[in-house]
Write a protein that holds these residues in place. Structure first.
Motif, PDB file in Angstrom:
ATOM      1  N   ALA A  79      10.175  -0.992 -10.757  1.00 47.01           N
ATOM      2  CA  ALA A  79       9.391  -1.834 -11.670  1.00 47.01           C
ATOM      3  C   ALA A  79       8.176  -1.084 -12.203  1.00 47.01           C
ATOM      4  N   ALA A  80       7.682  -0.118 -11.426  1.00 49.54           N
ATOM      5  CA  ALA A  80       6.564   0.706 -11.869  1.00 49.54           C
ATOM      6  C   ALA A  80       7.029   1.869 -12.731  1.00 49.54           C
ATOM      7  N   GLY A  98       7.780  20.526  -2.777  1.00 49.13           N
ATOM      8  CA  GLY A  98       6.666  19.696  -3.216  1.00 49.13           C
ATOM      9  C   GLY A  98       6.924  18.211  -3.104  1.00 49.13           C
ATOM     10  N   GLY A  99       8.122  17.812  -2.611  1.00 47.67           N
ATOM     11  CA  GLY A  99       8.456  16.406  -2.451  1.00 47.67           C
ATOM     12  C   GLY A  99       7.745  15.791  -1.265  1.00 47.67           C
ATOM     13  N   HIS A 100       7.719  14.455  -1.215  1.00 47.64           N
ATOM     14  CA  HIS A 100       6.914  13.741  -0.227  1.00 47.64           C
ATOM     15  C   HIS A 100       7.735  12.720   0.558  1.00 47.64           C
ATOM     16  N   LEU A 101       7.447  12.634   1.846  1.00 48.65           N
ATOM     17  CA  LEU A 101       7.946  11.584   2.719  1.00 48.65           C
ATOM     18  C   LEU A 101       6.788  10.665   3.061  1.00 48.65           C
ATOM     19  N   LEU A 102       7.001   9.351   2.906  1.00 45.81           N
ATOM     20  CA  LEU A 102       5.960   8.361   3.235  1.00 45.81           C
ATOM     21  C   LEU A 102       6.532   7.346   4.210  1.00 45.81           C
ATOM     22  N   VAL A 103       5.821   7.137   5.309  1.00 49.38           N
ATOM     23  CA  VAL A 103       6.259   6.224   6.360  1.00 49.38           C
ATOM     24  C   VAL A 103       5.071   5.376   6.806  1.00 49.38           C
ATOM     25  N   GLU A 104       5.300   4.071   6.924  1.00 49.56           N
ATOM     26  CA  GLU A 104       4.263   3.184   7.458  1.00 49.56           C
ATOM     27  C   GLU A 104       4.308   3.212   8.983  1.00 49.56           C
ATOM     28  N   GLY A 136      17.753  18.584  -1.125  1.00 51.60           N
ATOM     29  CA  GLY A 136      16.831  19.453  -1.832  1.00 51.60           C
ATOM     30  C   GLY A 136      16.383  18.940  -3.181  1.00 51.60           C
ATOM     31  N   ARG A 137      16.723  17.672  -3.528  1.00 52.57           N
ATOM     32  CA  ARG A 137      16.396  17.124  -4.850  1.00 52.57           C
ATOM     33  C   ARG A 137      15.474  15.915  -4.807  1.00 52.57           C
ATOM     34  N   VAL A 138      15.192  15.382  -3.637  1.00 54.28           N
ATOM     35  CA  VAL A 138      14.459  14.119  -3.534  1.00 54.28           C
ATOM     36  C   VAL A 138      12.956  14.364  -3.703  1.00 54.28           C
ATOM     37  N   ASP A 139      12.374  13.699  -4.691  1.00 54.72           N
ATOM     38  CA  ASP A 139      10.939  13.852  -4.941  1.00 54.72           C
ATOM     39  C   ASP A 139      10.104  12.933  -4.068  1.00 54.72           C
ATOM     40  N   VAL A 140      10.576  11.706  -3.874  1.00 55.64           N
ATOM     41  CA  VAL A 140       9.842  10.718  -3.074  1.00 55.64           C
ATOM     42  C   VAL A 140      10.815  10.062  -2.115  1.00 55.64           C
ATOM     43  N   LEU A 141      10.531  10.195  -0.832  1.00 59.62           N
ATOM     44  CA  LEU A 141      11.356   9.612   0.222  1.00 59.62           C
ATOM     45  C   LEU A 141      10.492   8.592   0.949  1.00 59.62           C
ATOM     46  N   ILE A 142      10.830   7.310   0.795  1.00 64.24           N
ATOM     47  CA  ILE A 142      10.074   6.252   1.451  1.00 64.24           C
ATOM     48  C   ILE A 142      10.937   5.674   2.574  1.00 64.24           C
ATOM     49  N   ALA A 143      10.319   5.419   3.709  1.00 66.73           N
ATOM     50  CA  ALA A 143      11.072   4.931   4.862  1.00 66.73           C
ATOM     51  C   ALA A 143      10.214   3.925   5.622  1.00 66.73           C
ATOM     52  N   ASN A 144      10.522   2.647   5.428  1.00 68.00           N
ATOM     53  CA  ASN A 144       9.790   1.602   6.155  1.00 68.00           C
ATOM     54  C   ASN A 144      10.492   1.394   7.494  1.00 68.00           C
ATOM     55  N   VAL A 145      10.346   2.381   8.360  1.00 72.03           N
ATOM     56  CA  VAL A 145      11.090   2.410   9.619  1.00 72.03           C
ATOM     57  C   VAL A 145      10.566   1.355  10.584  1.00 72.03           C
ATOM     58  N   PHE A 186       0.836  -1.204   0.000  1.00 71.67           N
ATOM     59  CA  PHE A 186       0.000   0.000   0.000  1.00 71.67           C
ATOM     60  C   PHE A 186       0.867   1.248   0.000  1.00 71.67           C
ATOM     61  N   LEU A 187       1.938   1.253   0.783  1.00 71.13           N
ATOM     62  CA  LEU A 187       2.846   2.393   0.804  1.00 71.13           C
ATOM     63  C   LEU A 187       3.448   2.622  -0.578  1.00 71.13           C
ATOM     64  N   VAL A 188       3.842   1.544  -1.248  1.00 69.16           N
ATOM     65  CA  VAL A 188       4.435   1.664  -2.582  1.00 69.16           C
ATOM     66  C   VAL A 188       3.436   2.287  -3.552  1.00 69.16           C
ATOM     67  N   ARG A 189       2.185   1.867  -3.496  1.00 77.12           N
ATOM     68  CA  ARG A 189       1.187   2.428  -4.404  1.00 77.12           C
ATOM     69  C   ARG A 189       0.944   3.905  -4.123  1.00 77.12           C
ATOM     70  N   GLN A 190       0.953   4.270  -2.840  1.00 82.12           N
ATOM     71  CA  GLN A 190       0.810   5.683  -2.503  1.00 82.12           C
ATOM     72  C   GLN A 190       1.982   6.498  -3.047  1.00 82.12           C
ATOM     73  N   ALA A 191       3.189   5.949  -2.924  1.00 85.53           N
ATOM     74  CA  ALA A 191       4.380   6.646  -3.420  1.00 85.53           C
ATOM     75  C   ALA A 191       4.348   6.777  -4.935  1.00 85.53           C
ATOM     76  N   ALA A 192       3.953   5.713  -5.630  1.00 80.26           N
ATOM     77  CA  ALA A 192       3.905   5.750  -7.093  1.00 80.26           C
ATOM     78  C   ALA A 192       2.895   6.784  -7.578  1.00 80.26           C
ATOM     79  N   ALA A 193       1.790   6.935  -6.844  1.00 80.17           N
ATOM     80  CA  ALA A 193       0.766   7.897  -7.244  1.00 80.17           C
ATOM     81  C   ALA A 193       1.238   9.335  -7.074  1.00 80.17           C
TER      82      ALA A 193
END
Length: 291
Positions: free
Chosen positions: A116-117, A219-225, A162-171, A85-92
């Motif tokens: 892969a997406a 405008g970049g995003h951080l996503l954490v479960e 300052g360049r990262v568009d999507v930061l995912i962290a499965n902490v 689910f986190l991956v799909r949110q990040a891809a969107a």
């Protein structure tokens, strides 16, 4: 081996051994082990390792995640299906040719799934565990991803700030006192550093959120479960670091889509967005007090 139909003495014997060891999905696991084994001796060894409590994914050497076979070595955190689910949110949320960073990457499953997406133009992954880093190399190399060993942002190239568009962290987000309640597959065979999130489970999340604005593009995003009960405190941490937070839950997404898929029904993801432009600084215009 060729006996994968779910019938025959060999299949029944494997199922019996797995059931005796407490495997709930013994028949499904038996089919997978039989299909993965090269010889009867190989199968016997694999069944013995599984019966001894080794996670099935460590036994066969891979985990299914977002339709991919992710290489998983012994001692590496096994990616959970709920994290899809986190991956799909990040891809969107990703922009065309996004720069993606996968912190606490473990096997590199999240970054590999985004690759892969066809999301990232640049993919970077980081983990503190050298075994996980070696495993992640195998999973993201085909996408041109680069993997670094170190503590969170510390090993990343400074040019990424300052360049990262999507930061995912499965902490890790299991509270310390609750680690002992996890199933043996996790508690015994996965690294504690990938599970233990501190007293309230949010120690690592807070560190990730605090530094995220320095690395995210406008405008970049951080996503954490996280868990549902931890989400309000996670939102506070995101907001306190200057990110605009919101919470996404797989249950709500499934209901909106009319899906009855239970694989992700308990997934909560906190998303923080760096404002696209900073608020103007300087003194406010003087407003006379009413008299």
């Amino acid at each position: 081996m060729t006996e994968t139909s779910g019938s025959g003495a060999g299949f029944s014997a494997v199922v019996e051994k797995l059931r005796a060891a407490g495997c709930v999905f013994a028949e499904d696991e038996a089919r997978l082990l039989i299909s993965a084994a090269a010889t009867p001796a190989d199968l016997a060894a694999m069944v013995q390792r599984r019966a001894a409590g080794l996670p099935l994914e460590h036994v066969v050497g891979w985990a299914e995640f977002c339709g991919l076979r992710i290489v998983v070595e012994p001692g590496v955190f096994v990616p959970r299906r709920r994290t899809e689910f986190l991956v799909r949110q990040a891809a969107a949320l990703a922009r065309p040719r996004s720069v993606v960073v996968d912190l606490c990457c473990g096997s590199g499953a999240l970054g590999a799934a985004l690759a892969a997406a066809r999301v990232p133009a640049e993919l970077y992954a980081v983990d503190i565990d050298p075994v996980a880093v070696r495993c992640a190399h195998r999973n993201v190399a085909t996408a041109g991803g680069r993997v670094y060993q170190g503590d969170l942002y510390e090993p990343l190239p400074a040019a990424l700030r300052g360049r990262v568009d999507v930061l995912i962290a499965n902490v890790p987000y299991v509270p310390t006192d609750e680690v002992g309640l996890l199933p043996p597959e996790a508690r015994v065979h996965e690294p504690r550093v990938a599970l233990d999130g501190g007293a309230d489970g949010l120690d690592v999340l807070r560190r990730v959120a605090a530094a995220a604005p320095r690395w995210l593009a406008p405008g970049g995003h951080l996503l954490v479960e996280t868990s549902e009960r931890q989400a309000p405190r996670a939102v506070e941490a995101f907001a306190g670091s200057g990110l605009t937070p919101r919470v996404a839950t797989s249950a709500s997404a499934s209901a909106s889509a009319g899906s009855d898929d239970d694989d992700e029904s308990d997934t909560t993801v906190v998303i923080g967005t760096r404002p696209a432009s900073p608020q103007p600084a300087g003194p406010r215009e003087f407003q006379p007090s009413p008299t």
